[in-house]
Write a protein that holds these residues in place. Structure first.
Motif, PDB file in Angstrom:
ATOM      1  N   HIS A 234       0.858  -1.191   0.000  1.00 39.64           N
ATOM      2  CA  HIS A 234       0.000   0.000   0.000  1.00 39.64           C
ATOM      3  C   HIS A 234       0.894   1.242   0.000  1.00 39.64           C
ATOM      4  CE1 HIS A 234      -3.095   2.875   1.056  1.00 39.64           C
ATOM      5  NE2 HIS A 234      -4.009   1.932   0.985  1.00 39.64           N
ATOM      6  N   PRO A 235       0.601   2.230  -0.842  1.00 39.66           N
ATOM      7  CA  PRO A 235       1.474   3.404  -0.904  1.00 39.66           C
ATOM      8  C   PRO A 235       1.399   4.304   0.326  1.00 39.66           C
ATOM      9  CG  PRO A 235      -0.438   3.735  -2.294  1.00 39.66           C
ATOM     10  CD  PRO A 235      -0.483   2.302  -1.834  1.00 39.66           C
ATOM     11  N   SER A 236       0.317   4.193   1.118  1.00 42.23           N
ATOM     12  CA  SER A 236       0.118   5.123   2.227  1.00 42.23           C
ATOM     13  C   SER A 236       0.056   4.466   3.595  1.00 42.23           C
ATOM     14  CB  SER A 236      -1.184   5.919   2.011  1.00 42.23           C
ATOM     15  OG  SER A 236      -1.172   6.564   0.763  1.00 42.23           O
ATOM     16  N   LEU A 237       0.146   3.138   3.659  1.00 43.84           N
ATOM     17  CA  LEU A 237       0.067   2.422   4.929  1.00 43.84           C
ATOM     18  C   LEU A 237       1.218   1.427   5.021  1.00 43.84           C
ATOM     19  CD1 LEU A 237      -3.762   1.588   5.015  1.00 43.84           C
ATOM     20  CD2 LEU A 237      -2.608   3.381   6.325  1.00 43.84           C
ATOM     21  N   ALA A 238       1.688   1.171   6.246  1.00 43.93           N
ATOM     22  CA  ALA A 238       2.750   0.176   6.455  1.00 43.93           C
ATOM     23  C   ALA A 238       2.699  -0.322   7.907  1.00 43.93           C
ATOM     24  CB  ALA A 238       4.110   0.767   6.149  1.00 43.93           C
TER      25      ALA A 238
ATOM     26  N   TYR B 195       9.359   3.861  13.366  1.00 46.55           N
ATOM     27  CA  TYR B 195       8.134   3.110  13.099  1.00 46.55           C
ATOM     28  C   TYR B 195       6.952   3.501  13.995  1.00 46.55           C
ATOM     29  CZ  TYR B 195      11.965   0.154  11.378  1.00 46.55           C
ATOM     30  OH  TYR B 195      13.099  -0.308  10.778  1.00 46.55           O
ATOM     31  N   ALA B 196       7.114   4.461  14.858  1.00 52.35           N
ATOM     32  CA  ALA B 196       6.080   4.768  15.854  1.00 52.35           C
ATOM     33  C   ALA B 196       4.763   5.202  15.211  1.00 52.35           C
ATOM     34  CB  ALA B 196       6.583   5.846  16.807  1.00 52.35           C
ATOM     35  N   ALA B 197       4.850   6.017  14.171  1.00 45.41           N
ATOM     36  CA  ALA B 197       3.645   6.507  13.489  1.00 45.41           C
ATOM     37  C   ALA B 197       3.613   5.986  12.057  1.00 45.41           C
ATOM     38  CB  ALA B 197       3.601   8.028  13.505  1.00 45.41           C
TER      39      ALA B 197
ATOM     40  N   ASP C 124       5.888   7.539   9.520  1.00 40.99           N
ATOM     41  CA  ASP C 124       7.277   7.135   9.732  1.00 40.99           C
ATOM     42  C   ASP C 124       7.517   5.746   9.146  1.00 40.99           C
ATOM     43  OD1 ASP C 124       7.834   9.502  11.181  1.00 40.99           O
ATOM     44  OD2 ASP C 124       6.974   8.589  12.986  1.00 40.99           O
ATOM     45  N   ARG C 125       6.549   4.854   9.346  1.00 36.88           N
ATOM     46  CA  ARG C 125       6.714   3.491   8.828  1.00 36.88           C
ATOM     47  C   ARG C 125       6.728   3.472   7.304  1.00 36.88           C
ATOM     48  NH1 ARG C 125       3.041   2.772  13.021  1.00 36.88           N
ATOM     49  NH2 ARG C 125       1.250   2.434  11.631  1.00 36.88           N
ATOM     50  N   VAL C 126       5.910   4.326   6.695  1.00 37.08           N
ATOM     51  CA  VAL C 126       5.918   4.431   5.241  1.00 37.08           C
ATOM     52  C   VAL C 126       7.272   4.947   4.756  1.00 37.08           C
ATOM     53  CG1 VAL C 126       4.916   5.637   3.264  1.00 37.08           C
ATOM     54  CG2 VAL C 126       3.418   4.697   5.033  1.00 37.08           C
ATOM     55  N   GLU C 127       7.821   5.947   5.450  1.00 32.37           N
ATOM     56  CA  GLU C 127       9.107   6.514   5.061  1.00 32.37           C
ATOM     57  C   GLU C 127      10.236   5.496   5.190  1.00 32.37           C
ATOM     58  OE1 GLU C 127      12.129  10.182   6.345  1.00 32.37           O
ATOM     59  OE2 GLU C 127      10.111  10.023   7.222  1.00 32.37           O
TER      60      GLU C 127
ATOM     61  N   LEU D 123      11.747  -1.557   7.714  1.00 37.14           N
ATOM     62  CA  LEU D 123      10.678  -2.245   8.439  1.00 37.14           C
ATOM     63  C   LEU D 123      10.433  -3.628   7.838  1.00 37.14           C
ATOM     64  CD1 LEU D 123       8.385  -2.359  10.502  1.00 37.14           C
ATOM     65  CD2 LEU D 123       6.933  -1.144   8.852  1.00 37.14           C
ATOM     66  N   THR D 124      10.370  -3.695   6.526  1.00 34.60           N
ATOM     67  CA  THR D 124      10.174  -4.983   5.857  1.00 34.60           C
ATOM     68  C   THR D 124      11.317  -5.937   6.179  1.00 34.60           C
ATOM     69  OG1 THR D 124       8.947  -3.934   4.053  1.00 34.60           O
ATOM     70  CG2 THR D 124       9.871  -6.105   3.628  1.00 34.60           C
ATOM     71  N   ALA D 125      12.525  -5.416   6.166  1.00 33.18           N
ATOM     72  CA  ALA D 125      13.688  -6.250   6.486  1.00 33.18           C
ATOM     73  C   ALA D 125      13.620  -6.789   7.909  1.00 33.18           C
ATOM     74  CB  ALA D 125      14.965  -5.443   6.288  1.00 33.18           C
ATOM     75  N   ALA D 126      13.015  -6.022   8.816  1.00 32.89           N
ATOM     76  CA  ALA D 126      12.881  -6.474  10.201  1.00 32.89           C
ATOM     77  C   ALA D 126      11.788  -7.529  10.352  1.00 32.89           C
ATOM     78  CB  ALA D 126      12.584  -5.280  11.115  1.00 32.89           C
TER      79      ALA D 126
END
Length: 400
Positions: free
Chosen positions: A239-243, A283-285, A288-291, A296-299
Protein backbone atom coordinates in the motif's frame (compact mmCIF):
# COMPACT_ATOMS: atom_id res chain seq x y z
CA UNK A 1 -43.97 -8.38 -13.17
CA UNK A 2 -45.16 -11.27 -15.29
CA UNK A 3 -48.42 -12.69 -13.99
CA UNK A 4 -48.69 -15.61 -16.39
CA UNK A 5 -45.23 -17.20 -16.29
CA UNK A 6 -44.22 -19.84 -18.76
CA UNK A 7 -43.73 -23.17 -17.07
CA UNK A 8 -40.54 -23.07 -15.02
CA UNK A 9 -38.05 -25.91 -14.60
CA UNK A 10 -39.18 -28.68 -12.29
CA UNK A 11 -37.90 -28.25 -8.76
CA UNK A 12 -36.85 -24.63 -9.20
CA UNK A 13 -36.98 -23.20 -5.65
CA UNK A 14 -38.19 -19.71 -6.53
CA UNK A 15 -40.73 -19.52 -3.72
CA UNK A 16 -40.08 -16.54 -1.50
CA UNK A 17 -37.08 -15.49 -3.58
CA UNK A 18 -36.42 -11.74 -3.98
CA UNK A 19 -37.05 -11.81 -7.75
CA UNK A 20 -39.73 -14.51 -7.78
CA UNK A 21 -42.08 -13.94 -10.73
CA UNK A 22 -39.58 -11.91 -12.79
CA UNK A 23 -38.83 -13.30 -16.23
CA UNK A 24 -35.57 -12.41 -17.98
CA UNK A 25 -34.67 -12.94 -21.64
CA UNK A 26 -30.92 -13.50 -21.67
CA UNK A 27 -29.53 -12.58 -25.10
CA UNK A 28 -25.93 -12.57 -23.89
CA UNK A 29 -22.81 -14.66 -24.15
CA UNK A 30 -19.27 -14.86 -22.80
CA UNK A 31 -19.00 -13.29 -19.31
CA UNK A 32 -20.40 -9.83 -18.56
CA UNK A 33 -24.00 -10.56 -19.57
CA UNK A 34 -24.18 -14.14 -18.32
CA UNK A 35 -22.70 -13.02 -14.97
CA UNK A 36 -25.48 -10.44 -14.63
CA UNK A 37 -28.25 -12.88 -15.53
CA UNK A 38 -26.73 -15.56 -13.28
CA UNK A 39 -27.09 -13.15 -10.34
CA UNK A 40 -30.70 -12.52 -11.35
CA UNK A 41 -31.30 -16.28 -11.55
CA UNK A 42 -29.71 -16.78 -8.12
CA UNK A 43 -32.19 -14.26 -6.73
CA UNK A 44 -35.12 -16.19 -8.17
CA UNK A 45 -35.70 -14.78 -11.65
CA UNK A 46 -36.79 -17.15 -14.42
CA UNK A 47 -33.96 -16.68 -16.95
CA UNK A 48 -34.51 -17.87 -20.53
CA UNK A 49 -31.19 -17.92 -22.35
CA UNK A 50 -31.41 -17.29 -26.10
CA UNK A 51 -28.60 -19.10 -27.96
CA UNK A 52 -27.47 -19.42 -31.54
CA UNK A 53 -28.61 -22.69 -33.15
CA UNK A 54 -26.05 -25.48 -33.15
CA UNK A 55 -23.29 -23.35 -31.56
CA UNK A 56 -24.83 -21.66 -28.55
CA UNK A 57 -22.90 -19.41 -26.19
CA UNK A 58 -19.23 -19.16 -27.20
CA UNK A 59 -18.21 -20.47 -23.77
CA UNK A 60 -19.83 -23.84 -24.49
CA UNK A 61 -16.70 -24.59 -26.50
CA UNK A 62 -14.13 -23.03 -24.13
CA UNK A 63 -12.57 -25.85 -22.07
CA UNK A 64 -11.98 -27.59 -19.85
CA UNK A 65 -14.93 -29.92 -20.24
CA UNK A 66 -16.54 -31.33 -17.09
CA UNK A 67 -15.81 -35.04 -17.35
CA UNK A 68 -17.64 -36.38 -20.39
CA UNK A 69 -20.74 -34.26 -19.79
CA UNK A 70 -20.39 -32.07 -22.88
CA UNK A 71 -20.55 -29.03 -20.58
CA UNK A 72 -17.57 -26.76 -19.98
CA UNK A 73 -16.50 -25.28 -16.66
CA UNK A 74 -16.66 -21.77 -18.16
CA UNK A 75 -20.26 -22.10 -19.36
CA UNK A 76 -21.42 -23.87 -16.21
CA UNK A 77 -20.00 -21.23 -13.90
CA UNK A 78 -22.21 -18.55 -15.46
CA UNK A 79 -25.40 -20.28 -16.60
CA UNK A 80 -26.75 -22.45 -13.81
CA UNK A 81 -30.49 -22.70 -13.43
CA UNK A 82 -31.26 -21.00 -16.74
CA UNK A 83 -33.29 -22.40 -19.62
CA UNK A 84 -31.81 -22.65 -23.11
CA UNK A 85 -33.74 -21.74 -26.25
CA UNK A 86 -32.12 -21.93 -29.68
CA UNK A 87 -33.12 -19.00 -31.88
CA UNK A 88 -31.51 -17.42 -34.92
CA UNK A 89 -32.25 -13.78 -34.12
CA UNK A 90 -30.91 -12.71 -37.51
CA UNK A 91 -33.76 -14.58 -39.22
CA UNK A 92 -37.28 -13.28 -39.66
CA UNK A 93 -38.73 -16.27 -37.81
CA UNK A 94 -36.25 -15.98 -34.93
CA UNK A 95 -36.82 -12.25 -34.49
CA UNK A 96 -40.60 -12.76 -34.51
CA UNK A 97 -40.27 -15.48 -31.87
CA UNK A 98 -38.23 -13.18 -29.63
CA UNK A 99 -40.90 -10.51 -29.98
CA UNK A 100 -43.52 -12.98 -28.73
CA UNK A 101 -41.27 -13.95 -25.83
CA UNK A 102 -40.70 -10.26 -25.00
CA UNK A 103 -44.44 -9.88 -24.50
CA UNK A 104 -44.18 -12.35 -21.60
CA UNK A 105 -40.95 -10.95 -20.12
CA UNK A 106 -40.05 -8.27 -17.60
CA UNK A 107 -36.39 -7.86 -18.59
CA UNK A 108 -34.21 -8.36 -21.66
CA UNK A 109 -30.42 -8.30 -21.38
CA UNK A 110 -28.09 -8.25 -24.39
CA UNK A 111 -24.37 -7.69 -24.88
CA UNK A 112 -23.92 -7.73 -28.65
CA UNK A 113 -21.86 -5.02 -30.32
CA UNK A 114 -23.80 -1.72 -30.50
CA UNK A 115 -26.27 -1.72 -33.38
CA UNK A 116 -26.58 -5.50 -33.71
CA UNK A 117 -30.00 -5.81 -32.08
CA UNK A 118 -31.23 -2.81 -34.10
CA UNK A 119 -30.05 -4.49 -37.30
CA UNK A 120 -32.26 -7.44 -36.40
CA UNK A 121 -35.22 -5.19 -35.54
CA UNK A 122 -34.95 -6.10 -31.86
CA UNK A 123 -33.65 -3.00 -30.08
CA UNK A 124 -35.52 -1.19 -27.31
CA UNK A 125 -37.59 0.98 -29.65
CA UNK A 126 -38.56 -2.03 -31.76
CA UNK A 127 -39.73 -4.09 -28.80
CA UNK A 128 -41.62 -1.17 -27.26
CA UNK A 129 -44.01 -1.59 -30.17
CA UNK A 130 -45.02 -5.00 -28.82
CA UNK A 131 -44.70 -4.30 -25.07
CA UNK A 132 -44.44 -1.09 -23.10
CA UNK A 133 -43.44 -2.78 -19.84
CA UNK A 134 -39.99 -4.15 -20.72
CA UNK A 135 -36.76 -3.24 -18.93
CA UNK A 136 -34.16 -3.46 -21.70
CA UNK A 137 -30.51 -3.61 -20.65
CA UNK A 138 -27.58 -3.41 -23.08
CA UNK A 139 -24.10 -4.18 -21.78
CA UNK A 140 -21.59 -2.48 -24.05
CA UNK A 141 -17.90 -1.71 -24.06
CA UNK A 142 -18.26 2.06 -24.10
CA UNK A 143 -20.90 4.78 -23.89
CA UNK A 144 -21.31 7.21 -26.79
CA UNK A 145 -17.96 8.67 -27.82
CA UNK A 146 -14.92 7.90 -30.00
CA UNK A 147 -14.64 4.33 -28.67
CA UNK A 148 -18.31 3.41 -28.98
CA UNK A 149 -17.92 0.92 -31.84
CA UNK A 150 -14.63 -0.64 -30.72
CA UNK A 151 -14.73 -4.36 -29.88
CA UNK A 152 -14.61 -4.57 -26.10
CA UNK A 153 -13.00 -7.43 -24.24
CA UNK A 154 -12.00 -7.44 -20.60
CA UNK A 155 -8.32 -7.01 -21.50
CA UNK A 156 -9.11 -3.93 -23.60
CA UNK A 157 -11.13 -2.09 -20.96
CA UNK A 158 -8.65 -3.00 -18.22
CA UNK A 159 -5.85 -1.50 -20.31
CA UNK A 160 -7.77 1.68 -21.09
CA UNK A 161 -9.45 1.94 -17.69
CA UNK A 162 -6.36 2.33 -15.52
CA UNK A 163 -6.60 -0.87 -13.48
CA UNK A 164 -3.86 -2.66 -15.40
CA UNK A 165 -1.41 0.20 -14.91
CA UNK A 166 -1.61 -0.13 -11.11
CA UNK A 167 -1.44 -3.93 -11.01
CA UNK A 168 1.86 -5.79 -10.79
CA UNK A 169 5.21 -5.37 -9.08
CA UNK A 170 6.80 -1.92 -8.91
CA UNK A 171 9.74 -2.97 -11.08
CA UNK A 172 7.66 -5.12 -13.43
CA UNK A 173 5.33 -4.54 -16.37
CA UNK A 174 1.62 -3.78 -16.01
CA UNK A 175 -0.42 -6.89 -15.27
CA UNK A 176 -4.00 -7.91 -15.87
CA UNK A 177 -5.75 -8.66 -12.56
CA UNK A 178 -6.44 -12.37 -12.23
CA UNK A 179 -10.20 -11.78 -12.12
CA UNK A 180 -11.89 -10.34 -15.25
CA UNK A 181 -13.00 -7.24 -13.38
CA UNK A 182 -14.08 -5.34 -16.50
CA UNK A 183 -16.69 -7.97 -17.32
CA UNK A 184 -17.77 -8.49 -13.72
CA UNK A 185 -18.00 -4.76 -13.04
CA UNK A 186 -20.37 -4.30 -15.98
CA UNK A 187 -22.43 -7.32 -14.95
CA UNK A 188 -22.89 -5.98 -11.42
CA UNK A 189 -23.84 -2.50 -12.65
CA UNK A 190 -26.34 -4.16 -15.00
CA UNK A 191 -28.03 -5.89 -12.07
CA UNK A 192 -28.15 -2.60 -10.14
CA UNK A 193 -29.75 -0.86 -13.11
CA UNK A 194 -32.24 -3.66 -13.77
CA UNK A 195 -33.41 -4.01 -10.17
CA UNK A 196 -33.70 -0.22 -9.87
CA UNK A 197 -35.91 -0.11 -12.97
CA UNK A 198 -38.02 -2.99 -11.66
CA UNK A 199 -38.42 -1.12 -8.36
CA UNK A 200 -39.65 1.94 -10.25
CA UNK A 201 -42.04 -0.34 -12.16
CA UNK A 202 -41.55 1.31 -15.51
CA UNK A 203 -40.11 0.50 -18.90
CA UNK A 204 -36.51 1.61 -19.17
CA UNK A 205 -33.59 1.40 -21.54
CA UNK A 206 -30.34 0.86 -19.63
CA UNK A 207 -26.91 1.10 -21.26
CA UNK A 208 -24.18 -0.32 -19.04
CA UNK A 209 -20.57 0.24 -20.20
CA UNK A 210 -17.55 -1.83 -19.23
CA UNK A 211 -15.01 0.97 -19.65
CA UNK A 212 -16.76 3.77 -17.77
CA UNK A 213 -17.86 1.29 -15.11
CA UNK A 214 -14.32 0.12 -14.50
CA UNK A 215 -13.02 3.71 -14.36
CA UNK A 216 -15.58 4.38 -11.62
CA UNK A 217 -13.95 1.60 -9.58
CA UNK A 218 -10.73 3.62 -9.33
CA UNK A 219 -12.34 5.58 -6.44
CA UNK A 220 -9.50 6.37 -3.99
CA UNK A 221 -6.92 5.64 -6.65
CA UNK A 222 -8.44 8.44 -8.73
CA UNK A 223 -8.57 10.77 -5.72
CA UNK A 224 -4.88 10.27 -5.01
CA UNK A 225 -4.09 10.92 -8.66
CA UNK A 226 -6.02 14.21 -8.66
CA UNK A 227 -4.24 15.44 -5.52
CA UNK A 228 -0.68 14.39 -6.43
CA UNK A 229 -1.05 14.98 -10.18
CA UNK A 230 0.90 11.75 -10.64
CA UNK A 231 -0.15 8.29 -11.82
CA UNK A 232 -1.13 5.97 -9.01
CA UNK A 233 1.93 3.79 -8.34
CA UNK A 234 2.21 0.13 -9.20
CA UNK A 235 3.48 -1.59 -6.04
CA UNK A 236 2.36 -5.20 -6.06
CA UNK A 237 0.69 -5.86 -2.71
CA UNK A 238 2.31 -2.87 -0.99
CA UNK A 239 0.00 0.00 0.00
CA UNK A 240 1.47 3.40 -0.90
CA UNK A 241 0.12 5.12 2.23
CA UNK A 242 0.07 2.42 4.93
CA UNK A 243 2.75 0.18 6.46
CA UNK A 244 3.06 -2.67 7.06
CA UNK A 245 0.37 -3.39 4.48
CA UNK A 246 1.61 -6.12 2.14
CA UNK A 247 2.19 -9.84 1.76
CA UNK A 248 5.13 -11.46 3.53
CA UNK A 249 6.58 -14.91 3.05
CA UNK A 250 6.04 -17.48 5.80
CA UNK A 251 7.45 -20.95 6.43
CA UNK A 252 4.99 -22.45 3.91
CA UNK A 253 3.41 -19.68 1.87
CA UNK A 254 2.44 -16.03 1.79
CA UNK A 255 0.54 -14.06 4.42
CA UNK A 256 -1.26 -10.73 3.96
CA UNK A 257 -0.69 -8.19 6.74
CA UNK A 258 -2.96 -5.13 6.80
CA UNK A 259 -2.04 -2.73 9.59
CA UNK A 260 -4.21 0.34 9.11
CA UNK A 261 -3.67 2.38 12.31
CA UNK A 262 -1.05 3.15 14.95
CA UNK A 263 -3.07 1.40 17.67
CA UNK A 264 -3.23 -1.74 15.52
CA UNK A 265 0.52 -1.44 14.94
CA UNK A 266 1.17 -1.46 18.70
CA UNK A 267 -1.04 -4.53 19.15
CA UNK A 268 0.71 -6.20 16.21
CA UNK A 269 4.17 -5.62 17.73
CA UNK A 270 3.02 -7.15 21.00
CA UNK A 271 1.57 -10.17 19.20
CA UNK A 272 4.80 -10.94 17.36
CA UNK A 273 6.85 -10.43 20.57
CA UNK A 274 8.62 -7.36 19.23
CA UNK A 275 7.21 -4.51 21.40
CA UNK A 276 10.36 -2.44 20.86
CA UNK A 277 9.36 -1.89 17.23
CA UNK A 278 6.31 0.06 18.38
CA UNK A 279 8.45 2.63 20.17
CA UNK A 280 11.20 2.84 17.58
CA UNK A 281 11.20 6.41 16.24
CA UNK A 282 11.36 5.07 12.69
CA UNK A 283 8.13 3.11 13.10
CA UNK A 284 6.08 4.77 15.85
CA UNK A 285 3.64 6.51 13.49
CA UNK A 286 2.28 5.34 10.15
CA UNK A 287 3.95 8.11 8.15
CA UNK A 288 7.28 7.14 9.73
CA UNK A 289 6.71 3.49 8.83
CA UNK A 290 5.92 4.43 5.24
CA UNK A 291 9.11 6.51 5.06
CA UNK A 292 11.20 3.65 6.46
CA UNK A 293 9.30 0.90 4.69
CA UNK A 294 12.38 -0.97 3.47
CA UNK A 295 14.02 -1.31 6.90
CA UNK A 296 10.68 -2.25 8.44
CA UNK A 297 10.17 -4.98 5.86
CA UNK A 298 13.69 -6.25 6.49
CA UNK A 299 12.88 -6.47 10.20
CA UNK A 300 9.60 -8.33 9.70
CA UNK A 301 10.57 -10.85 7.02
CA UNK A 302 12.70 -13.14 9.23
CA UNK A 303 10.00 -13.07 11.90
CA UNK A 304 7.29 -14.32 9.55
CA UNK A 305 9.53 -17.02 8.10
CA UNK A 306 9.55 -18.74 11.51
CA UNK A 307 5.88 -19.84 11.43
CA UNK A 308 3.42 -21.35 8.99
CA UNK A 309 0.41 -19.63 7.48
CA UNK A 310 -1.94 -21.55 9.79
CA UNK A 311 0.06 -20.54 12.85
CA UNK A 312 0.07 -16.88 11.87
CA UNK A 313 -3.64 -16.93 11.01
CA UNK A 314 -4.49 -18.45 14.39
CA UNK A 315 -2.44 -15.79 16.18
CA UNK A 316 -3.97 -12.93 14.19
CA UNK A 317 -7.48 -14.19 14.84
CA UNK A 318 -6.80 -14.61 18.56
CA UNK A 319 -5.47 -11.06 18.82
CA UNK A 320 -8.07 -9.49 16.54
CA UNK A 321 -5.46 -8.39 14.02
CA UNK A 322 -6.17 -7.90 10.29
CA UNK A 323 -4.30 -10.52 8.31
CA UNK A 324 -4.84 -13.77 6.44
CA UNK A 325 -3.03 -16.42 4.42
CA UNK A 326 -3.03 -16.08 0.64
CA UNK A 327 -5.24 -18.98 -0.47
CA UNK A 328 -5.28 -20.39 -3.97
CA UNK A 329 -8.46 -21.27 -5.85
CA UNK A 330 -8.42 -24.83 -4.49
CA UNK A 331 -7.92 -23.79 -0.88
CA UNK A 332 -10.58 -21.09 -0.89
CA UNK A 333 -13.35 -23.60 -1.66
CA UNK A 334 -12.17 -25.72 1.26
CA UNK A 335 -12.22 -22.71 3.60
CA UNK A 336 -14.13 -23.46 6.81
CA UNK A 337 -15.88 -20.10 6.88
CA UNK A 338 -16.99 -20.23 3.25
CA UNK A 339 -18.34 -23.73 3.84
CA UNK A 340 -20.22 -22.59 6.95
CA UNK A 341 -21.69 -19.47 5.34
CA UNK A 342 -24.11 -21.40 3.14
CA UNK A 343 -23.24 -19.51 -0.05
CA UNK A 344 -22.01 -22.47 -2.09
CA UNK A 345 -24.18 -24.27 -4.64
CA UNK A 346 -23.13 -27.89 -4.15
CA UNK A 347 -23.42 -29.04 -7.75
CA UNK A 348 -22.10 -32.34 -9.15
CA UNK A 349 -21.89 -33.01 -12.89
CA UNK A 350 -20.59 -36.30 -14.30
CA UNK A 351 -18.92 -37.10 -10.98
CA UNK A 352 -17.16 -33.74 -10.72
CA UNK A 353 -17.96 -31.63 -7.63
CA UNK A 354 -18.58 -27.99 -8.52
CA UNK A 355 -19.28 -25.95 -5.36
CA UNK A 356 -20.01 -22.70 -7.21
CA UNK A 357 -20.75 -19.61 -5.09
CA UNK A 358 -24.22 -18.18 -5.51
CA UNK A 359 -25.30 -14.57 -5.00
CA UNK A 360 -23.94 -13.87 -1.49
CA UNK A 361 -26.55 -11.29 -0.47
CA UNK A 362 -28.75 -12.33 2.46
CA UNK A 363 -32.33 -11.07 2.55
CA UNK A 364 -34.46 -11.17 5.69
CA UNK A 365 -37.27 -13.65 5.11
CA UNK A 366 -36.14 -14.42 1.54
CA UNK A 367 -34.22 -17.28 0.00
CA UNK A 368 -32.01 -17.60 -3.05
CA UNK A 369 -31.80 -20.46 -5.50
CA UNK A 370 -29.33 -23.31 -5.51
CA UNK A 371 -28.81 -26.84 -6.76
CA UNK A 372 -29.38 -26.32 -10.48
CA UNK A 373 -27.41 -27.55 -13.45
CA UNK A 374 -26.74 -25.45 -16.55
CA UNK A 375 -28.97 -26.22 -19.53
CA UNK A 376 -28.05 -28.32 -22.52
CA UNK A 377 -28.08 -26.33 -25.75
CA UNK A 378 -31.69 -25.92 -26.86
CA UNK A 379 -32.98 -28.08 -24.03
CA UNK A 380 -36.03 -25.87 -23.50
CA UNK A 381 -36.61 -24.56 -27.01
CA UNK A 382 -39.83 -26.40 -27.77
CA UNK A 383 -41.58 -26.11 -24.37
CA UNK A 384 -40.78 -22.39 -24.06
CA UNK A 385 -41.68 -21.41 -27.63
CA UNK A 386 -44.80 -23.57 -27.77
CA UNK A 387 -46.29 -21.31 -25.09
CA UNK A 388 -46.05 -18.20 -27.31
CA UNK A 389 -46.06 -19.41 -30.93
CA UNK A 390 -48.65 -21.06 -33.12
CA UNK A 391 -47.98 -24.60 -34.26
CA UNK A 392 -47.10 -23.30 -37.72
CA UNK A 393 -44.69 -20.64 -36.40
CA UNK A 394 -43.09 -23.14 -34.02
CA UNK A 395 -42.56 -25.64 -36.84
CA UNK A 396 -40.91 -22.89 -38.91
CA UNK A 397 -38.52 -21.96 -36.11
CA UNK A 398 -37.70 -25.61 -35.49
CA UNK A 399 -37.13 -26.21 -39.20
CA UNK A 400 -39.85 -28.80 -39.50
Amino acid sequence: MTSDPLSTPAGTPTENAPLEGVRVLDCTQMLSGPFATQLLADMGADVVKIERPDRGDITRSVGPEIGDSGLTAYFTSLNRGKRSVELNLASEEGAAALERLAETADVLVENYRPGTMAKWGLDYDDLREVTDELVYCSISGFLEGPYRDMPAFDMVVQALGGSMSITGQADGPPARPGIPIGDICAGMYAVIGITTALYNDESQYIDVPMFEGLVSWLTERAGRTFVTEEPYPRRGTVHPSLAPYRTVETADGWFAVAIGSDDTWTAFCEAIDRPELATDDRYAANNDRVEHRESLTAALEPIFEQRTNDEWFELFRERGLPGAPVQDTVEVFEDEHLRASGTLDELTIDGVDLPFPTCPIEFTGKTTRSGHEPPRLGEHTEPVLSAVLSDEALASVLGR
